[in-house]
Design a protein around this motif. Structure first.
Motif, PDB file in Angstrom:
ATOM      1  N   VAL A 123     -16.357   3.310   2.624  1.00  0.00           N
ATOM      2  CA  VAL A 123     -17.107   3.751   3.911  1.00  0.00           C
ATOM      3  C   VAL A 123     -18.235   4.597   3.664  1.00  0.00           C
ATOM      4  O   VAL A 123     -18.192   5.777   2.825  1.00  0.00           O
ATOM      5  N   TYR A 124     -19.644   4.583   3.734  1.00  0.00           N
ATOM      6  CA  TYR A 124     -20.484   4.956   3.788  1.00  0.00           C
ATOM      7  C   TYR A 124     -21.157   6.435   4.870  1.00  0.00           C
ATOM      8  O   TYR A 124     -21.246   5.750   5.518  1.00  0.00           O
ATOM      9  N   LEU A 125     -21.819   7.347   4.009  1.00  0.00           N
ATOM     10  CA  LEU A 125     -23.141   7.883   4.801  1.00  0.00           C
ATOM     11  C   LEU A 125     -24.097   8.341   4.238  1.00  0.00           C
ATOM     12  O   LEU A 125     -24.121   9.038   3.667  1.00  0.00           O
ATOM     13  N   GLN A 126     -25.071   7.130   4.941  1.00  0.00           N
ATOM     14  CA  GLN A 126     -26.326   7.336   3.752  1.00  0.00           C
ATOM     15  C   GLN A 126     -26.940   8.652   4.857  1.00  0.00           C
ATOM     16  O   GLN A 126     -27.184   8.571   6.531  1.00  0.00           O
ATOM     17  N   MET A 127     -27.322   9.239   4.493  1.00  0.00           N
ATOM     18  CA  MET A 127     -28.177  10.781   4.927  1.00  0.00           C
ATOM     19  C   MET A 127     -29.542  11.150   4.411  1.00  0.00           C
ATOM     20  O   MET A 127     -29.758  11.099   3.685  1.00  0.00           O
ATOM     21  N   ASN A 128     -30.729  10.867   5.157  1.00  0.00           N
ATOM     22  CA  ASN A 128     -32.361  11.311   5.378  1.00  0.00           C
ATOM     23  C   ASN A 128     -32.568  11.789   6.037  1.00  0.00           C
ATOM     24  O   ASN A 128     -32.205  12.601   7.289  1.00  0.00           O
ATOM     25  N   SER A 129     -33.701  12.824   5.668  1.00  0.00           N
ATOM     26  CA  SER A 129     -34.655  13.395   6.145  1.00  0.00           C
ATOM     27  C   SER A 129     -33.298  15.017   6.310  1.00  0.00           C
ATOM     28  O   SER A 129     -33.509  15.415   7.904  1.00  0.00           O
ATOM     29  N   LEU A 130     -33.218  15.381   5.332  1.00  0.00           N
ATOM     30  CA  LEU A 130     -32.153  15.964   5.520  1.00  0.00           C
ATOM     31  C   LEU A 130     -32.631  17.510   5.702  1.00  0.00           C
ATOM     32  O   LEU A 130     -33.633  17.783   5.370  1.00  0.00           O
ATOM     33  N   LYS A 131     -31.828  18.633   6.537  1.00  0.00           N
ATOM     34  CA  LYS A 131     -32.210  19.883   7.233  1.00  0.00           C
ATOM     35  C   LYS A 131     -31.148  20.734   6.143  1.00  0.00           C
ATOM     36  O   LYS A 131     -30.082  20.729   6.135  1.00  0.00           O
ATOM     37  N   PRO A 132     -31.462  21.985   5.933  1.00  0.00           N
ATOM     38  CA  PRO A 132     -30.934  23.070   5.417  1.00  0.00           C
ATOM     39  C   PRO A 132     -30.260  23.135   6.791  1.00  0.00           C
ATOM     40  O   PRO A 132     -28.503  23.158   5.770  1.00  0.00           O
ATOM     41  N   GLU A 133     -29.691  22.720   7.771  1.00  0.00           N
ATOM     42  CA  GLU A 133     -28.520  23.111   8.982  1.00  0.00           C
ATOM     43  C   GLU A 133     -27.789  21.226   8.704  1.00  0.00           C
ATOM     44  O   GLU A 133     -26.142  21.680   9.359  1.00  0.00           O
ATOM     45  N   ASP A 134     -27.707  20.759   7.855  1.00  0.00           N
ATOM     46  CA  ASP A 134     -26.951  19.660   7.432  1.00  0.00           C
ATOM     47  C   ASP A 134     -25.727  20.562   6.317  1.00  0.00           C
ATOM     48  O   ASP A 134     -24.948  19.707   6.323  1.00  0.00           O
ATOM     49  N   THR A 135     -26.162  21.207   5.684  1.00  0.00           N
ATOM     50  CA  THR A 135     -25.379  22.157   5.055  1.00  0.00           C
ATOM     51  C   THR A 135     -23.760  22.171   5.487  1.00  0.00           C
ATOM     52  O   THR A 135     -23.917  23.001   6.638  1.00  0.00           O
ATOM     53  N   ALA A 136     -23.074  21.761   4.836  1.00  0.00           N
ATOM     54  CA  ALA A 136     -21.868  21.756   5.254  1.00  0.00           C
ATOM     55  C   ALA A 136     -20.667  21.154   3.989  1.00  0.00           C
ATOM     56  O   ALA A 136     -21.193  20.225   3.090  1.00  0.00           O
ATOM     57  N   VAL A 137     -19.554  21.386   4.269  1.00  0.00           N
ATOM     58  CA  VAL A 137     -18.262  20.262   3.416  1.00  0.00           C
ATOM     59  C   VAL A 137     -17.962  18.749   3.937  1.00  0.00           C
ATOM     60  O   VAL A 137     -17.958  19.077   5.177  1.00  0.00           O
ATOM     61  N   TYR A 138     -18.384  17.939   3.734  1.00  0.00           N
ATOM     62  CA  TYR A 138     -18.488  16.735   4.318  1.00  0.00           C
ATOM     63  C   TYR A 138     -17.362  15.596   4.135  1.00  0.00           C
ATOM     64  O   TYR A 138     -16.404  16.118   2.948  1.00  0.00           O
ATOM     65  N   PHE A 139     -16.269  15.542   5.812  1.00  0.00           N
ATOM     66  CA  PHE A 139     -15.039  14.782   5.094  1.00  0.00           C
ATOM     67  C   PHE A 139     -14.965  14.050   6.052  1.00  0.00           C
ATOM     68  O   PHE A 139     -15.612  12.771   6.946  1.00  0.00           O
ATOM     69  N   CYS A 140     -14.451  12.599   4.959  1.00  0.00           N
ATOM     70  CA  CYS A 140     -14.055  11.134   5.514  1.00  0.00           C
ATOM     71  C   CYS A 140     -12.626  11.587   6.591  1.00  0.00           C
ATOM     72  O   CYS A 140     -11.652  12.433   6.238  1.00  0.00           O
ATOM     73  N   ALA A 141     -12.604  10.045   7.304  1.00  0.00           N
ATOM     74  CA  ALA A 141     -11.365  10.999   8.260  1.00  0.00           C
ATOM     75  C   ALA A 141     -10.982   9.376   8.802  1.00  0.00           C
ATOM     76  O   ALA A 141     -11.968   8.229   8.839  1.00  0.00           O
ATOM     77  N   ALA A 142      -9.636   8.976   8.989  1.00  0.00           N
ATOM     78  CA  ALA A 142      -9.694   7.988   9.075  1.00  0.00           C
ATOM     79  C   ALA A 142      -8.647   7.441  10.592  1.00  0.00           C
ATOM     80  O   ALA A 142      -7.589   8.417  10.704  1.00  0.00           O
ATOM     81  N   ARG A 143      -8.632   6.898  10.907  1.00  0.00           N
ATOM     82  CA  ARG A 143      -8.055   6.903  13.029  1.00  0.00           C
ATOM     83  C   ARG A 143      -7.159   5.346  12.497  1.00  0.00           C
ATOM     84  O   ARG A 143      -7.316   4.241  12.803  1.00  0.00           O
ATOM     85  N   GLN A 144      -5.916   5.758  13.227  1.00  0.00           N
ATOM     86  CA  GLN A 144      -4.731   4.417  12.872  1.00  0.00           C
ATOM     87  C   GLN A 144      -4.790   4.036  14.299  1.00  0.00           C
ATOM     88  O   GLN A 144      -4.361   3.612  14.753  1.00  0.00           O
ATOM     89  N   SER A 145      -6.527   3.596  14.878  1.00  0.00           N
ATOM     90  CA  SER A 145      -6.883   2.942  15.559  1.00  0.00           C
ATOM     91  C   SER A 145      -8.128   2.360  16.088  1.00  0.00           C
ATOM     92  O   SER A 145      -8.610   2.240  15.507  1.00  0.00           O
ATOM     93  N   ILE A 146      -8.332   0.830  15.853  1.00  0.00           N
ATOM     94  CA  ILE A 146      -9.346   0.372  16.224  1.00  0.00           C
ATOM     95  C   ILE A 146     -10.606   1.290  17.622  1.00  0.00           C
ATOM     96  O   ILE A 146     -11.730   1.144  17.464  1.00  0.00           O
ATOM     97  N   VAL A 147      -9.966   1.749  18.086  1.00  0.00           N
ATOM     98  CA  VAL A 147     -11.207   2.499  19.609  1.00  0.00           C
ATOM     99  C   VAL A 147     -11.678   3.971  18.466  1.00  0.00           C
ATOM    100  O   VAL A 147     -11.003   4.897  17.787  1.00  0.00           O
ATOM    101  N   VAL A 148     -12.937   4.021  18.777  1.00  0.00           N
ATOM    102  CA  VAL A 148     -13.300   4.927  17.967  1.00  0.00           C
ATOM    103  C   VAL A 148     -13.387   6.530  18.777  1.00  0.00           C
ATOM    104  O   VAL A 148     -13.632   6.814  20.324  1.00  0.00           O
ATOM    105  N   VAL A 149     -13.117   7.617  18.155  1.00  0.00           N
ATOM    106  CA  VAL A 149     -13.139   8.102  19.386  1.00  0.00           C
ATOM    107  C   VAL A 149     -14.013   9.950  18.505  1.00  0.00           C
ATOM    108  O   VAL A 149     -14.414  10.101  16.760  1.00  0.00           O
ATOM    109  N   THR A 150     -14.592  10.517  19.184  1.00  0.00           N
ATOM    110  CA  THR A 150     -15.366  11.779  18.272  1.00  0.00           C
ATOM    111  C   THR A 150     -14.380  12.936  18.014  1.00  0.00           C
ATOM    112  O   THR A 150     -15.507  13.718  17.680  1.00  0.00           O
TER     113      THR A 150
END
Length: 122
Positions: free
Chosen positions: A77-104
């Motif tokens: 899985v990929y995350l293409q990040m363009n036009s980055l801003k200082p407020e995008d600074t963070a630790v980024y985590f990948c996560a998997a959900r055992q369901s086809i239903v997407v939640v946020t």
């Protein structure tokens, strides 16, 4: 059991781009929703983007700048990040959900990677 390993973080100037990768092992993505979250120092872990085979969702703060995608044949899985801003600074985590239903919400995800640091300088 699913193991997730992120890579691709780093230091970039504002306006630049990075592509994060998430490698999954243990089983295929079939039947799973995948997501990216981020956590800045002193803040809660927040939703960034998520996808299933048929839908994608983005946080308002990254819509139009970030793109989530997958290569199921490679279990990536990929995350293409363009036009980055200082407020995008963070630790980024990948996560998997055992369901086809997407939640946020982060509580809906069963498996997490260790995170990769993204730092955007002004």
């Amino acid at each position: 059991q699913v193991q997730l390993v992120e890579s691709g973080g780093g230091l970039v100037q504002a306006g630049g781009s990075l592509r994060l990768s998430c490698a999954a092992s243990g089983r295929t993505f079939s039947g799973y929703a995948m997501g990216w979250f981020r956590q800045a120092p002193g803040k809660e872990r927040e939703f960034v983007a998520a996808m299933s085979d048929v839908v994608t969702y983005y946080a308002d703060s990254v819509k139009g700048r970030f793109t989530i995608s997958s290569d199921n044949a490679k279990n990536m899985v990929y995350l293409q990040m363009n036009s980055l801003k200082p407020e995008d600074t963070a630790v980024y985590f990948c996560a998997a959900r055992q369901s086809i239903v997407v939640v946020t919400t982060r509580h809906g995800y069963n498996y997490w990677g260790q995170g990769t640091q993204v730092t955007v300088s002004s």
